[in-house]
Design a protein around this motif. Structure first.
Motif, PDB file in Angstrom:
ATOM      1  N   CYS A  94     -32.176 -30.394-128.625  1.00  0.00           N
ATOM      2  CA  CYS A  94     -30.954 -30.564-129.425  1.00  0.00           C
ATOM      3  C   CYS A  94     -30.454 -29.216-129.952  1.00  0.00           C
ATOM      4  CB  CYS A  94     -31.242 -31.517-130.588  1.00  0.00           C
ATOM      5  SG  CYS A  94     -29.771 -31.852-131.567  1.00  0.00           S
ATOM      6  N   GLU A 143     -28.765 -28.597-132.597  1.00  0.00           N
ATOM      7  CA  GLU A 143     -28.725 -28.495-134.071  1.00  0.00           C
ATOM      8  C   GLU A 143     -30.049 -27.906-134.576  1.00  0.00           C
ATOM      9  OE1 GLU A 143     -25.994 -29.634-135.935  1.00  0.00           O
ATOM     10  OE2 GLU A 143     -24.994 -30.109-134.061  1.00  0.00           O
ATOM     11  N   CYS A 180     -31.775 -28.723-137.571  1.00  0.00           N
ATOM     12  CA  CYS A 180     -32.376 -29.490-138.671  1.00  0.00           C
ATOM     13  C   CYS A 180     -33.858 -29.112-138.813  1.00  0.00           C
ATOM     14  CB  CYS A 180     -32.234 -30.989-138.398  1.00  0.00           C
ATOM     15  SG  CYS A 180     -30.553 -31.444-137.890  1.00  0.00           S
ATOM     16  N   TYR A 205     -36.418 -30.243-140.235  1.00  0.00           N
ATOM     17  CA  TYR A 205     -37.482 -31.255-140.167  1.00  0.00           C
ATOM     18  C   TYR A 205     -37.720 -31.750-138.748  1.00  0.00           C
ATOM     19  CZ  TYR A 205     -33.071 -33.810-140.275  1.00  0.00           C
ATOM     20  OH  TYR A 205     -31.790 -34.211-140.011  1.00  0.00           O
ATOM     21  N   CYS A 206     -36.815 -31.428-137.808  1.00  0.00           N
ATOM     22  CA  CYS A 206     -36.764 -32.219-136.585  1.00  0.00           C
ATOM     23  C   CYS A 206     -37.475 -31.573-135.396  1.00  0.00           C
ATOM     24  CB  CYS A 206     -35.311 -32.511-136.207  1.00  0.00           C
ATOM     25  SG  CYS A 206     -35.224 -33.632-134.784  1.00  0.00           S
ATOM     26  N   GLN A 243     -37.095 -32.249-132.446  1.00  0.00           N
ATOM     27  CA  GLN A 243     -36.251 -32.267-131.246  1.00  0.00           C
ATOM     28  C   GLN A 243     -35.274 -31.098-131.186  1.00  0.00           C
ATOM     29  OE1 GLN A 243     -35.319 -36.020-129.514  1.00  0.00           O
ATOM     30  NE2 GLN A 243     -35.411 -36.977-131.517  1.00  0.00           N
ATOM     31  N   SER A 244     -35.257 -30.281-132.223  1.00  0.00           N
ATOM     32  CA  SER A 244     -34.326 -29.158-132.244  1.00  0.00           C
ATOM     33  C   SER A 244     -34.781 -28.074-131.271  1.00  0.00           C
ATOM     34  CB  SER A 244     -34.252 -28.584-133.657  1.00  0.00           C
ATOM     35  OG  SER A 244     -33.598 -27.332-133.619  1.00  0.00           O
ATOM     36  N   TRP A 297     -28.486 -35.333-129.646  1.00  0.00           N
ATOM     37  CA  TRP A 297     -27.218 -34.679-129.343  1.00  0.00           C
ATOM     38  C   TRP A 297     -26.563 -34.182-130.619  1.00  0.00           C
ATOM     39  CZ3 TRP A 297     -25.442 -39.571-126.252  1.00  0.00           C
ATOM     40  CH2 TRP A 297     -25.906 -39.484-124.928  1.00  0.00           C
ATOM     41  N   ARG A 349     -24.370 -27.799-138.877  1.00  0.00           N
ATOM     42  CA  ARG A 349     -23.237 -28.686-139.219  1.00  0.00           C
ATOM     43  C   ARG A 349     -23.260 -28.946-140.719  1.00  0.00           C
ATOM     44  NH1 ARG A 349     -25.020 -33.946-135.852  1.00  0.00           N
ATOM     45  NH2 ARG A 349     -26.861 -34.423-137.031  1.00  0.00           N
TER      46      ARG A 349
HETATM   47 FE1  SF4 Z   1     -30.870 -32.691-136.005  1.00  0.00          FE
HETATM   48 FE2  SF4 Z   1     -30.650 -35.117-134.804  1.00  0.00          FE
HETATM   49 FE3  SF4 Z   1     -30.733 -32.880-133.357  1.00  0.00          FE
HETATM   50 FE4  SF4 Z   1     -32.896 -33.658-134.609  1.00  0.00          FE
HETATM   51  S1  SF4 Z   1     -31.898 -34.754-132.968  1.00  0.00           S
HETATM   52  S2  SF4 Z   1     -32.097 -31.554-134.499  1.00  0.00           S
HETATM   53  S3  SF4 Z   1     -32.025 -34.569-136.463  1.00  0.00           S
HETATM   54  S4  SF4 Z   1     -29.165 -33.457-134.814  1.00  0.00           S
END
Ligand code: SF4
Ligand code: SAM
Ligand code: DTB
Length: 347
Positions: free
Chosen positions: A77, A79, A81, A83-84, A86-87, A127, A194
């Protein structure tokens, strides 16, 4: 009789910061952060009692919704974030970027979740925002398929345009999950790619399309209690309130910037569920990520405080959730009927 006055309010007409029981259960959109903090910080037993009272004024306490989660597009991803897992910004998480799952695979998972007793099927994609084209069309087909199974359908795909929200509504989407995550002052410490405003705009697009709003946040990222109260204020001052409010405890994943955050005190989650229940009396307050680290008793306290939904099934998006059998046993032990659809289907 004790000579020290009790810190708790008691007696038939005692409602703490509220003048009356009616005021306690009121649907309001004009909360101040000071009021929300005062509720949040009440002596715990008073808070749980009041939240439980509001809960029973507006909701059937035996109705605990089970929502299954599936990551339909994992990793990579754009973004950031904090905590995530998946970033793509967090190089340490070693989560491979995957393609969107085929529609048939997703619908098989949804059917299995239904057979295991889930009421709602939530699909998440890593995404920033969906691109119009074959992938978005496939998500629409997933939504139609899940609705066709007789389940509620929820997706979380990042930011949405009004046109995309309209197409999801046409496909029959029940609810769109897009979290504020925290209060506006702390938000910038967690995400830079964002803005809070971007998030609010997506929520507005979802609401305008007539889709239910699922919006909540995370505790345990290093925010203060005022940040938590601010987030609840933003949510509760939306008219109408979000239909569902996920309360996540941070799952501190190795390789993310928050990997070393200490575990959240379960009583902080109880306070958060209770406060959410009081300020949004009819919302589904979902005890979400991080439930695996709670004892059965802590979860029961959250239910007493008005939480009335859980993620049900062995995975969240990329991390483990509670075992479905343990959840079924927990619900049964507190007197909530969980049917045995797997067995029923085999008969
Ligand atoms: Fe952020 Fe959602 Fe991407 Fe994780 S999947 S980085 S929470 S936007
Ligand atoms: N990409 C989409 C988005 O962010 O809008 C959807 C997926 S995202 C994983 C959905 C929500 O899951 C996040 O907003 C966050 O509140 C929650 N979440 C993600 N990782 C988490 C973690 N490690 N611990 C607790 N909650 C988490
Ligand atoms: C929400 O508030 N929590 C869910 C759902 N909405 C999409 C996601 C939790 C993710 C936890 C970390 C993971 O498994 O990747």
């Amino acid at each position: 009789m004790s000579e020290t006055p009790s810190p708790h309010s008691f007696g038939p007409n005692s409602f703490g910061p509220f003048a009356s029981a009616t005021e306690l259960g009121a649907i309001r959109h004009d909360w101040s952060v000071t009021e929300i903090r005062a509720i949040h910080d009440m002596p715990l037993l008073d808070l749980v009692h009041r939240a439980g009272t509001v809960h029973r004024m507006h909701n059937d306490p035996a109705d605990i919704q089970r929502a299954a989660l599936l990551s339909i597009k994992t990793g990579g991803c754009p973004e950031d974030c904090a905590y995530c897992p998946q970033s793509a910004h967090h190089k340490g998480t070693a989560l491979p970027r995957e393609r969107l799952m085929p529609v048939e695979t997703v619908l098989k998972e949804a059917a299995a979740a239904k057979a295991n007793g889930a009421h709602r099927f939530c699909m998440g994609a890593a995404w920033r925002q969906p691109k119009d084209g074959p992938e978005f069309d496939a998500v629409l087909a997933m939504v139609r398929g899940v609705r066709g199974l007789g389940m509620e359908a929820c997706v979380t795909l990042g930011m949405l345009t009004p046109a995309q929200a309209g197409r999801l509504a046409e496909a029959g989407l029940t609810s769109y999950n897009h979290n504020l995550d925290t209060g506006p002052d702390f938000y910038g410490d967690i995400i830079s790619t964002r803005t809070y405003e971007d998030r609010l705009k997506t929520l507005e697009n979802v609401r305008a399309a007539g889709i239910g709003v699922c919006c909540g946040g995370i505790v345990g990222m290093g925010e203060g209690v005022t940040d938590r109260a601010q987030m609840l204020q933003v949510l509760a001052n939306h008219a109408p309130h979000p239909e569902s409010v996920p309360i996540n405890a941070l799952v501190a994943v190795a390789g993310t910037p928050l990997e070393d955050r200490p575990a959240v005190d379960p009583l902080d989650l109880v306070r958060m569920c209770a406060t959410a229940r009081i300020v949004m009396p009819k919302a589904r307050v979902r005890l979400s990520a991080g439930r695996k680290s709670l004892t059965r008793e802590a979860q029961i306290l959250c239910f007493l405080a008005g939480a009335n939904s859980i993620f049900y099934g062995e995975r969240l998006l990329t991390t483990a959730n509670n075992e479905a059998d343990d959840d079924a046993a927990l619900l049964r032990d507190i007197g909530i009927t969980v049917h045995e659809p797997v067995l029923a289907a085999a008969e």
